[in-house]
Design an enzyme around this catalytic site. Structure first.
Site, PDB file in Angstrom:
ATOM      1  N   TYR A  20       0.822  -1.219   0.000  1.00  0.00           N
ATOM      2  CA  TYR A  20       0.000   0.000   0.000  1.00  0.00           C
ATOM      3  C   TYR A  20       0.850   1.260   0.000  1.00  0.00           C
ATOM      4  O   TYR A  20       0.646   2.152   0.829  1.00  0.00           O
ATOM      5  CB  TYR A  20      -0.949   0.008   1.215  1.00  0.00           C
ATOM      6  CG  TYR A  20      -1.643  -1.307   1.464  1.00  0.00           C
ATOM      7  CD1 TYR A  20      -2.666  -1.740   0.624  1.00  0.00           C
ATOM      8  CD2 TYR A  20      -1.266  -2.133   2.523  1.00  0.00           C
ATOM      9  CE1 TYR A  20      -3.294  -2.959   0.834  1.00  0.00           C
ATOM     10  CE2 TYR A  20      -1.880  -3.355   2.733  1.00  0.00           C
ATOM     11  CZ  TYR A  20      -2.890  -3.761   1.885  1.00  0.00           C
ATOM     12  OH  TYR A  20      -3.495  -4.961   2.106  1.00  0.00           O
ATOM     13  N   TYR A 148     -12.139  -7.833   6.928  1.00  0.00           N
ATOM     14  CA  TYR A 148     -10.998  -7.873   6.000  1.00  0.00           C
ATOM     15  C   TYR A 148     -10.679  -9.334   5.716  1.00  0.00           C
ATOM     16  O   TYR A 148     -10.506 -10.135   6.644  1.00  0.00           O
ATOM     17  CB  TYR A 148      -9.765  -7.174   6.597  1.00  0.00           C
ATOM     18  CG  TYR A 148      -8.577  -7.322   5.663  1.00  0.00           C
ATOM     19  CD1 TYR A 148      -8.437  -6.494   4.546  1.00  0.00           C
ATOM     20  CD2 TYR A 148      -7.625  -8.326   5.848  1.00  0.00           C
ATOM     21  CE1 TYR A 148      -7.386  -6.656   3.665  1.00  0.00           C
ATOM     22  CE2 TYR A 148      -6.571  -8.494   4.968  1.00  0.00           C
ATOM     23  CZ  TYR A 148      -6.453  -7.656   3.874  1.00  0.00           C
ATOM     24  OH  TYR A 148      -5.418  -7.826   2.997  1.00  0.00           O
ATOM     25  N   ASP A 250     -12.916 -17.116   8.881  1.00  0.00           N
ATOM     26  CA  ASP A 250     -11.569 -16.728   8.462  1.00  0.00           C
ATOM     27  C   ASP A 250     -10.755 -16.498   9.739  1.00  0.00           C
ATOM     28  O   ASP A 250     -10.837 -15.434  10.357  1.00  0.00           O
ATOM     29  CB  ASP A 250     -11.656 -15.462   7.598  1.00  0.00           C
ATOM     30  CG  ASP A 250     -10.293 -14.919   7.201  1.00  0.00           C
ATOM     31  OD1 ASP A 250      -9.276 -15.387   7.749  1.00  0.00           O
ATOM     32  OD2 ASP A 250     -10.249 -14.012   6.362  1.00  0.00           O
ATOM     33  N   LYS A 279      -1.237 -16.735   8.254  1.00  0.00           N
ATOM     34  CA  LYS A 279      -0.376 -15.884   9.081  1.00  0.00           C
ATOM     35  C   LYS A 279       0.536 -16.661  10.035  1.00  0.00           C
ATOM     36  O   LYS A 279       1.640 -17.009   9.647  1.00  0.00           O
ATOM     37  CB  LYS A 279      -1.220 -14.837   9.815  1.00  0.00           C
ATOM     38  CG  LYS A 279      -1.709 -13.748   8.855  1.00  0.00           C
ATOM     39  CD  LYS A 279      -2.052 -12.456   9.561  1.00  0.00           C
ATOM     40  CE  LYS A 279      -2.139 -11.301   8.593  1.00  0.00           C
ATOM     41  NZ  LYS A 279      -3.462 -11.111   7.978  1.00  0.00           N
TER      42      LYS A 279
HETATM   43  C1  LIG Z   1      -4.006 -11.158   6.560  1.00  0.00           C
HETATM   44  C2  LIG Z   1      -5.383 -11.672   6.380  1.00  0.00           C
HETATM   45  C3  LIG Z   1      -5.802 -12.245   5.164  1.00  0.00           C
HETATM   46  C4  LIG Z   1      -4.906 -12.298   3.938  1.00  0.00           C
HETATM   47  O1  LIG Z   1      -3.793 -13.096   4.116  1.00  0.00           O
HETATM   48  P1  LIG Z   1      -2.518 -12.910   3.142  1.00  0.00           P
HETATM   49  O2  LIG Z   1      -1.590 -13.997   3.578  1.00  0.00           O
HETATM   50  O3  LIG Z   1      -2.003 -11.529   3.403  1.00  0.00           O
HETATM   51  O4  LIG Z   1      -3.004 -13.069   1.759  1.00  0.00           O
HETATM   52  C5  LIG Z   1      -7.091 -12.738   5.092  1.00  0.00           C
HETATM   53  N1  LIG Z   1      -7.928 -12.693   6.146  1.00  0.00           N
HETATM   54  C6  LIG Z   1      -7.552 -12.172   7.327  1.00  0.00           C
HETATM   55  C7  LIG Z   1      -8.514 -12.180   8.469  1.00  0.00           C
HETATM   56  C8  LIG Z   1      -6.283 -11.625   7.487  1.00  0.00           C
HETATM   57  O5  LIG Z   1      -5.934 -11.061   8.657  1.00  0.00           O
END
Ligand SMILES: *Cc1c(COP(=O)(O)O)cnc(C)c1O
Length: 429
Positions: A20, A148, A250, A279
């Site tokens: 970004y 997100y 997620d 992550k």
């Molecule tokens: C960081 C994140 C993503 C994306 O993961 P990347 O490895 O950066 O593609 C998706 N969902 C959540 C909740 C996240 O924190």
């Protein structure tokens, strides 16, 4: 010739995109020359305590001997083979470990190369499952505002429509259904009931075109570090069951103990139909994510016209990443995260309490090993990071948020230093 740290930084500024950032007036970056434990060493010789765990991933700290050993041992065997038609022990053992730790029923594993890709796969699974049930017209997702889920197109479509990138790419994004953001974690029962009624009504209204629900359970991360009541997760489960929707959690940010339970879903005792993790999966060493789902969804996908799950990245199941992920999970489950995370939470609550009374501070909140100071204005991120660096701490605020997600191995002294830096940043930025 790139001889000095300044030469390297000058080249970086001219040629490299950072997340970004502008190519014409990039914000300054710091050159890292080493990382060990919770500390980053910079090109000018200074040392910073990492309050960010490298975007919430490096839970065991840097240069960990166990993770290093897992990586080098695997590199000496083989670093990668295609996953089409071939398989290997690191992927199999990692899948076994993930299934053993996951919420009840999640037993089929897809290994993806990043969090965003895992969300894409989860969306595909959801749609293919509905097609397999003869419900091809169900193509939209229900989600909540403030979420997100990653930066690729499928992910952007379910990110917050205002704070995300919808306006920029509107013509390219499918129109999903957005319910109100759940109330804050401390909200009264009446606020939860009001939200539940609105969420349920919206789901019923759109049920004919909805395939699934996708949310970050318990804590919305990059969408605003917003913690919400666990009771909302049960509401989502009930709605999904009532309307035959696939429930996707997620857990890319929340998984592996960050919010105080191994999975955020555990706080409500709810099992989703699909779960994404990423992550911290590799302890911050390599990019790897996984999508877990149930036998039922697995059968549903296989009943769709193609008969197969339509995804297969080149580096799927990378053995180096799988080996280090397995070692990281073994460290986690044999270690004391279940005591460390609440200890960090208590330390953050005490250490950040003073920020509450600062002018310009809107809210201070903690959940597990997450501490957040929300301002009533956008943060001057450069000023904030510089102020923290002066106190020996690496912070990367965004929007109106100065926050920390420290590595679990952070000791009391370093945590106090982090809290002091967050507070100082809130004062100046
Ligand atoms: C960081 C994140 C993503 C994306 O993961 P990347 O490895 O950066 O593609 C998706 N969902 C959540 C909740 C996240 O924190």
């Amino acid at each position: 010739m790139l001889a000095t740290p300044d030469d390297l930084l000058a080249f970086d500024r001219e040629h490299l995109w950072h997340p970004y950032t502008s190519m014409t007036s990039p914000t300054p970056v710091r050159l890292v020359t080493g990382a060990s434990g919770v500390r980053l060493t910079l090109g000018d010789g200074s040392v910073l305590v990492d309050a960010m765990s490298s975007w919430w991933a490096a839970i065991h700290g840097y240069n960990h001997p166990v993770l290093n050993a897992a990586l080098t041992a695997q590199a000496q065997d083989f670093s990668h083979v295609m996953f089409g038609g071939l398989t290997h022990e690191p992927a199999i053992r990692l899948a076994e470990k993930l299934v053993s730790l996951a919420p009840r029923g999640l037993e089929k594993v897809f290994l993806a190369d990043s969090g965003s890709v895992s969300v894409e796969v989860a969306l595909k699974m959801t749609l293919q499952h509905q097609r397999g049930q003869g419900r091809a017209e169900r193509t939209r997702m229900l989600t909540v505002r403030g979420g997100y889920h990653g930066d690729t197109f499928g992910c952007m479509g379910v990110c917050d429509p205002v704070g995300g990138m919808h306006s920029m790419f509107a013509s390219m994004l499918p129109e999903h259904v957005f319910a109100p953001r759940p109330p804050a974690a401390a909200a009264a029962a009446a606020a939860v009931e009001e939200w539940a009624a609105a969420f349920t009504a919206l789901a019923r209204e759109h049920a004919a075109t909805l395939a699934g629900i996708i949310v970050e359970p318990l804590l919305q991360g990059a969408g605003g570090m917003h913690a919400y009541p666990a009771a909302c997760l049960q509401v989502m489960r009930d709605v999904a069951d009532e309307l035959d929707l696939v429930l996707v959690f997620d857990e890319i940010a929340t998984g592996f103990g960050r919010t105080g339970t191994l999975w955020a879903a555990d706080a409500a005792g709810v099992s989703p139909d699909i779960m994404c993790v990423g992550k911290a999966l590799t302890g911050g060493y390599l990019s790897l994510a996984a999508v877990l789902t149930t036998a039922e969804i697995g059968r549903g996908i296989s009943a769709s016209e193609s008969g197969v799950l339509m995804h297969g990245p080149t580096y799927m199941g990378n053995p180096l990443a799988c080996a280090v992920a397995l070692a990281s999970l073994e460290l986690l489950t044999s270690g004391d995260w279940a005591a460390r995370v609440p200890a960090l939470e208590a330390g953050l609550a005490v250490g950040l309490a003073g920020a509450r009374d600062l002018p310009g501070v809107h809210d201070v909140r903690t959940l597990g090993a997450v501490g957040v100071v929300q301002l009533d204005h956008p943060v001057d991120t450069v000023k904030a990071a510089d102020a923290a660096a002066e106190l020996g701490v690496w912070l990367r605020p965004f929007r109106d948020l100065i926050y920390t997600m420290p590595p679990y191995i952070t000791d009391d002294d370093d945590l106090a230093r982090i809290c002091a830096a967050v507070t100082r940043a809130a004062e100046v930025a």
